[in-house]
Motif scaffolding. Structure first.
Motif, PDB file in Angstrom:
ATOM      1  N   THR A  40       0.830  -1.205   0.000  1.00 54.66           N
ATOM      2  CA  THR A  40       0.000   0.000   0.000  1.00 54.66           C
ATOM      3  C   THR A  40       0.862   1.252   0.000  1.00 54.66           C
ATOM      4  O   THR A  40       0.573   2.223  -0.711  1.00 54.66           O
ATOM      5  CB  THR A  40      -0.948   0.000   1.216  1.00 54.66           C
ATOM      6  OG1 THR A  40      -1.717  -1.202   1.217  1.00 54.66           O
ATOM      7  CG2 THR A  40      -1.897   1.187   1.157  1.00 54.66           C
ATOM      8  N   THR A  51       1.182   4.095  -3.213  1.00 50.36           N
ATOM      9  CA  THR A  51       0.692   5.466  -3.018  1.00 50.36           C
ATOM     10  C   THR A  51       1.832   6.479  -2.992  1.00 50.36           C
ATOM     11  O   THR A  51       1.668   7.584  -2.484  1.00 50.36           O
ATOM     12  CB  THR A  51      -0.118   5.574  -1.709  1.00 50.36           C
ATOM     13  OG1 THR A  51       0.670   5.072  -0.615  1.00 50.36           O
ATOM     14  CG2 THR A  51      -1.410   4.784  -1.805  1.00 50.36           C
ATOM     15  N   PRO A  82      -1.142   9.750   2.225  1.00 48.34           N
ATOM     16  CA  PRO A  82      -1.984   8.607   1.839  1.00 48.34           C
ATOM     17  C   PRO A  82      -2.071   7.525   2.912  1.00 48.34           C
ATOM     18  O   PRO A  82      -3.132   6.960   3.149  1.00 48.34           O
ATOM     19  CB  PRO A  82      -1.298   8.068   0.575  1.00 48.34           C
ATOM     20  CG  PRO A  82      -0.480   9.188   0.062  1.00 48.34           C
ATOM     21  CD  PRO A  82      -0.054   9.975   1.258  1.00 48.34           C
ATOM     22  N   GLU A 136      -9.764   4.385   2.288  1.00 46.70           N
ATOM     23  CA  GLU A 136      -8.428   3.848   2.040  1.00 46.70           C
ATOM     24  C   GLU A 136      -7.535   3.995   3.269  1.00 46.70           C
ATOM     25  O   GLU A 136      -6.795   3.070   3.626  1.00 46.70           O
ATOM     26  CB  GLU A 136      -7.785   4.561   0.845  1.00 46.70           C
ATOM     27  CG  GLU A 136      -8.456   4.306  -0.493  1.00 46.70           C
ATOM     28  CD  GLU A 136      -9.716   5.129  -0.690  1.00 46.70           C
ATOM     29  OE1 GLU A 136     -10.463   4.838  -1.642  1.00 46.70           O
ATOM     30  OE2 GLU A 136      -9.960   6.064   0.119  1.00 46.70           O
TER      31      GLU A 136
END
Length: 500
Positions: free
Chosen positions: A217, A221, A247, A425
């Motif tokens: 992740t 990002t 993020p 998210e």
């Protein structure tokens, strides 16, 4: 006597574990930890033993001699092919003689004389050594009609019979080229927390998936995919507060006043280049104007980029020790937690943690308190004076808050967060940490007490500020800068999405 770890890759036959235990006993090794789970990988066993250095060398030498010691994570070759066998008794037996001689593990086999291909046997194999692939193919081609359907040497097509090899390859993709010894140590550490969480009722596969999802992740990002949610507040004629929600992980705050700029927390190191580009967009291009960084606590998403800036980083002495020991549970009643120690090392690795080189610690309790929190220093930024409040150690030992009653500001770190303002998210990413350590707070009872006391402080400050038509801004470690509305945190002011 010293504690050592090693990984054994054993044949899936009765007596293999007994044979390894016999060798360890021969050298008077004491087994501190053993973990084997057929659901994860039917051939890999993790050991921690206490032994002398000479005994450890003897144990690993004998394990290597019988082919039990795993010293690399090179994936076996994956080979899928169709072979056309004669339709007579014993044909399959004769074919399997070749695969057995090549020490190939059959992952898949398919044949049906009433199917679409009544004369074709489809087979998938994994083989440990490259030369054996060529030798096997030469033998089969000389005897049978053969069609190669797939051949892979990267490990991407392997099944869970070599789960840890696949996992090691995935880790290497996240962090770049690393020595096998480093990857094997990381495998052993991950296995240890999987063992711990499995004992608590968790699915072991979810543990490994969550570790990889954490790194993936962050990687997904950064760069062109980076984004942030930005708030901007005027704190006076010459002073501006910026809140950047990155993020993944914690917020980054910048207070700009006159010719001075101060950063409160830094975000992950992996986002450093993206953050510098973003600063330029918001009129903060000259990072040489930063005079210092204030670190609220030692988690990588709050201090992991501090080392990129050549300025002093001010923090609690406990935060310094957590950074030094790479254990976010340091100084708490859970200091020996396997989960916390692994998570700290993992997140520092994946997030490209860059420790500050110039660490300045706050002096300590002054005898003054704000509610239940000792005041351990002050921070002067232009005409703003922020008190440094020492937490009780609920989230991490050494966490601090920054507070100004006169200016209506509270930097609450990870003790007060407007969770409703988190995007899906960000909430999903945060849930990975909560699963891997079971709680992001090292002491949940103290964390609850801290949050209540801070909200009481916010209420009192908000009432004071309302007399002048202002509000108390709650700058949490995650989520939007907020104010209290009917007892609940609500995002305050406008929020805009930044993209490169």
């Amino acid at each position: 006597m010293k504690k050592f770890f090693f990984i054994a890759h054993m044949p899936d036959t009765p007596g293999s574990l007994h044979r390894a235990a016999e060798i360890i006993k021969k050298y008077d090794g004491n087994i501190n930890r053993i973990q084997f789970d057929r659901r994860i990988d039917p051939g890999t066993v993790f050991y921690e033993v206490t032994a002398t250095g000479e005994a450890y060398r003897g144990i690993t030498r004998e394990l290597a001699e019988i082919g039990f010691l795993q010293t690399s994570i090179k994936p076996p070759d994956f080979l899928k092919f169709a072979v056309f066998l004669p339709h007579r008794p014993g044909a399959l037996f004769e074919f399997l003689n070749y695969t057995t001689s090549a020490r190939a593990n059959i992952a898949y086999i398919d044949f049906d004389d009433r199917g679409r291909h009544p004369d074709r046997l489809t087979v998938s194999l994994s083989l440990e050594q490259n030369p054996e692939v060529d030798q096997l193919l030469d033998q089969l081609k000389s005897r049978y009609r053969l069609e190669i359907l797939e051949y892979d040497t990267t490990g991407k097509r392997l099944d869970d019979t070599v789960f840890y090899v696949r996992y090691g390859q995935a880790v290497r993709e996240l962090i770049g080229e690393s020595e096998d010894s480093f990857i094997l140590a990381f495998l052993a550490d991950t296995n240890h927390i999987a063992q711990e969480l499995t004992d608590r009722g968790s699915d072991p596969h979810k543990v490994f998936e969550s570790v990889l999802a954490t790194g993936r992740t962050m990687n997904a990002t950064s760069g062109e995919a980076f984004y942030a949610d930005v708030q901007k507040f005027s704190l006076g004629e010459t002073t501006t507060l910026f809140c950047f929600q990155l993020p993944c992980g914690g917020n980054l705050f910048v207070i700009r006043t006159g010719d001075d700029m101060v950063m409160v927390d830094t975000g992950y190191g992996i986002y450093h280049r993206d953050v510098l580009t973003m600063f330029s967009r918001y009129g903060l291009p000259d990072t040489s104007r930063f005079s210092r960084i204030i670190i609220t606590h030692a988690d990588a998403d709050h201090c992991g980029a501090a080392g990129f800036f050549p300025v002093p980083a001010f923090m609690h002495a406990g935060t310094r020790e957590i950074i030094r020991t790479s254990n976010r549970a340091y100084g708490s009643r859970n200091a020996d937690s396997v989960l916390e120690a692994f998570y700290t090392k993992m997140i520092n690795l994946f997030s490209k943690f860059n420790s500050p080189s110039d660490i300045q610690c706050f002096s300590g309790p002054s005898g003054t308190t704000r509610g239940i929190f000792p005041v351990i220093g002050t921070v002067e930024i232009g005409d703003i004076t922020l008190e440094v409040l020492e937490s009780l150690g609920g989230h991490t030992f050494g966490q601090v808050y920054l507070y100004s009653r006169e200016r209506g500001l509270l930097f609450a770190a990870d003790s007060v967060i407007n969770f409703s303002s988190l995007s899906r998210e960000r909430a999903d990413y945060s849930s990975l940490a909560a699963f891997l350590v079971t709680s992001v707070n090292v002491d949940s009872d103290l964390a609850t007490k801290e949050r209540k006391a801070l909200l009481d402080l916010v209420r009192e400050t908000d009432e004071y500020q309302k007399k002048n038509g202002n509000r108390c801004l709650v700058c949490g470690g995650h989520g939007a800068v907020s104010v209290l509305e009917t007892g609940k945190l609500a995002a305050y002011g406008s929020i805009e999405r930044y993209r490169p």
